[in-house]
Write a protein that holds these residues in place. Structure first.
Motif, PDB file in Angstrom:
ATOM      1  N   GLN A  66     -10.738  -0.494   5.843  1.00  0.00           N
ATOM      2  CA  GLN A  66     -11.200   0.643   5.005  1.00  0.00           C
ATOM      3  C   GLN A  66     -10.611   1.710   6.256  1.00  0.00           C
TER       4      GLN A  66
ATOM      5  N   GLN B 232       0.605  -1.119  -0.179  1.00  0.00           N
ATOM      6  CA  GLN B 232      -0.291  -0.374   0.286  1.00  0.00           C
ATOM      7  C   GLN B 232       1.180   1.372  -0.264  1.00  0.00           C
TER       8      GLN B 232
ATOM      9  N   ALA C 171       0.728   4.371  -2.320  1.00  0.00           N
ATOM     10  CA  ALA C 171       0.550   5.490  -1.482  1.00  0.00           C
ATOM     11  C   ALA C 171       1.330   6.832  -1.660  1.00  0.00           C
TER      12      ALA C 171
ATOM     13  N   LEU D 130     -12.810   6.317   3.837  1.00  0.00           N
ATOM     14  CA  LEU D 130     -11.984   5.810   2.103  1.00  0.00           C
ATOM     15  C   LEU D 130     -11.682   4.826   1.698  1.00  0.00           C
ATOM     16  N   PRO D 131     -11.472   4.827   0.448  1.00  0.00           N
ATOM     17  CA  PRO D 131     -11.511   6.215  -0.387  1.00  0.00           C
ATOM     18  C   PRO D 131     -12.583   6.300  -1.279  1.00  0.00           C
ATOM     19  N   SER D 132     -13.816   5.540  -1.310  1.00  0.00           N
ATOM     20  CA  SER D 132     -15.064   5.860  -2.178  1.00  0.00           C
ATOM     21  C   SER D 132     -15.970   6.307  -1.552  1.00  0.00           C
ATOM     22  N   GLY D 133     -15.734   6.607   0.236  1.00  0.00           N
ATOM     23  CA  GLY D 133     -16.569   8.177   0.460  1.00  0.00           C
ATOM     24  C   GLY D 133     -18.011   7.861   1.333  1.00  0.00           C
TER      25      GLY D 133
ATOM     26  N   ASN E 119      -1.408  14.027  -5.361  1.00  0.00           N
ATOM     27  CA  ASN E 119      -1.882  15.174  -4.761  1.00  0.00           C
ATOM     28  C   ASN E 119      -1.385  16.242  -4.510  1.00  0.00           C
TER      29      ASN E 119
END
Lengths: 201, 290
Positions: free
Chosen positions: B223, B91, B95, B190-193, B102
């Motif tokens: 998550q 990960q 990231a 996160l990350p889908s919200g 970002n």
């Protein structure tokens, strides 16, 4: 228990020390996922040593102080702990404590009742979120921990308040003092005679 | 004589019970600035230095006792952590790539901030007291309004969200933890919200329930859950967005239910807090008193 001003000060110090120890030491510890609670068992000890009235008043005072220091709802702990102190005192007034295991077992049972009573009041006041069944484990383990913690704590409180306890002071008097007036002096004279070396008149 | 004593004892008992009930009901009905609350704060202020001293003095003894307990727990955690390290390495690689991307996007949008608490003035606080029951998941910290701490300020630890300030005196403040039954935090997975409300389950400080997540939205174990920090112009969440809360430990969907039952394990060690940070000041949030 004979309550003099000196004894009242000692009880007040016991109450303050208990609250400080609970919020600064015992509440940071975790055994089997549960925080040990010495407050109910100190109230039980005060009730057992002083009787129902002393137990109830001390329970009320310690509960009020705990709620104030932790900014919790005033009166909840006071209500639970005054009942605990009263029940412990009533037990002592009605039954003779013949076995040294009785104070720890009573402390465990009444701590269990205190935790259950506290939970019942909280549920009556309204809890906005689900309540886990782990609460039952918490109540049960708190009672068990109180049994263990009462083994050292009860004698300590007994020592602190020893001079006020009627049984203890009466027992000491019986052990030291003679049955008839004047016999103590006679005993001392007898002792001096016995210690005198042989041949000396 | 004996009867007189019994009568006296009963009278005292009744007076004490009535006093406790009066205190309880009066405190429920009065406002935060009422006389009982003020008296309580005064007692708490007097005891705060004593608590601080006792907490510092007794720390070595506490650590020693907790060390024994933690050693047993650490043995079990060791094997779990080994497998997690391997997952996290994968990960991390992903990231790091995303972080660079970002930063560029943030610059483009003019949102270059130092972190989720940018704009706040953090005040480090020592935990000086805590409630022994599961019914009050609160801690007392040593700085108060004298250091700029106000009611509703968010409180974080190095791991994530801890709670918010609910009462304050000049030298101390009460933090209501996220595991207290009075606490509810708007949160986002996160990350889908998907967004929901993180609420505790009384008696289980290592578990939060994320409610109001639609059952059609996919939520997986592991998550991350962060504060949503929503605002609709008139009212807003007390917490700024993006503060880590925990990770999803379980997600189940009942057939008759509209929402999923998502369990979240908090990142912050709620029972082992020694130091926390209070985010004071900060941008005005509508509906949150300043």
């Amino acid at each position: 228990m004979i309550i003099t001003r000196r004894i009242a000060v000692r009880i007040a110090l016991v109450i303050v020390a208990t609250v400080l120890l609970e919020v600064s030491f015992f509440s940071y510890l975790s055994f089997f996922g549960t925080t040990p609670d010495i407050v109910p068992l100190v109230v039980v000890a005060l009730g057992l040593l002083g009787g129902a009235l002393v137990g109830a008043v001390c329970g009320f005072a310690i509960g009020l102080l705990l709620d104030s220091v932790l900014l919790q709802t005033l009166g909840v702990s006071a209500l639970v702990l005054l009942s605990v102190g009263f029940l412990a005192g009533r037990y002592r007034e009605g039954t003779e404590i013949s076995n040294s295991l009785i104070p720890p077992l009573l402390a465990g049972a009444l701590t269990f009742c205190a935790a259950a009573g506290f939970a019942a009041i909280q549920l009556m006041l309204g809890v906005h979120t689900p309540v886990s069944l782990l609460v039952l484990r918490e109540i049960f383990v708190k009672g068990l921990l109180a049994v263990v913690l009462a083994v050292p704590i009860y004698p300590v409180i007994r020592i602190v308040l020893r001079s006020a306890i009627v049984d203890d002071s009466a027992g000491r008097r019986r052990a030291r003092s003679p049955i008839t007036p004047g016999a103590r002096r006679a005993g001392r004279v007898r002792g001096r005679r016995m210690r005198r070396p042989a041949g000396v008149s | 004589m004996y009867r007189k004593q019994v009568r006296r004892r009963r009278a005292v008992l009744v007076v004490l019970i009535v006093a406790a009930l009066v205190l309880l009901s009066t405190q429920f009905s009065e406002s935060q600035g009422g006389p009982l609350h003020s008296m309580q704060r005064a007692v708490a202020s007097v005891f705060a230095p004593l608590e601080e001293g006792a907490t510092r003095a007794l720390k070595p003894a506490r650590d020693l006792i907790n060390w024994v307990d933690e050693t047993f727990q650490a043995r079990g955690q060791n094997s779990d952590l080994h497998s997690q390290v391997q997952q996290l390495r994968t990960q991390l690689a992903t990231a790091q790539g995303a972080e660079g991307e970002n930063q560029q996007l943030r610059k483009l949008l003019g949102l270059d901030r130092q972190g989720t608490l940018a704009g706040y003035k953090p005040v480090t606080a020592r935990v000086i007291g805590r409630s022994p029951t599961v019914w009050y998941s609160t801690v007392t910290i040593d700085p108060g309004s004298g250091s700029g701490i106000q009611i509703d300020d968010p409180v974080v630890s190095g791991d994530g969200l801890v709670g918010r300030i609910t009462d304050v005196t000049h030298g101390s403040a009460e933090v209501t933890l996220i595991t207290d039954d009075r606490s509810s935090v708007s949160a986002r997975v996160l990350p889908s919200g998907p967004e929901g409300i993180a609420e505790p389950e009384v008696g289980n400080p290592s578990d939060l329930l994320l409610d109001f997540i639609d059952k059609n939205q996919t939520v997986h174990q592991g998550q991350m859950v962060v504060t949503a920090g929503w605002s609709n112009g008139a009212i807003s969440s007390a917490f700024p967005p993006g503060i880590p809360i925990g990770e999803v430990s379980d997600a189940t969907v009942g057939e008759q239910q509209i929402y999923q039952r998502v369990h979240v394990q908090p990142f912050a060690d709620i029972r082992g807090l020694d130091f926390v940070q209070v985010a004071t000041g900060g941008p005005p949030r509508p509906g949150v008193p300043r």
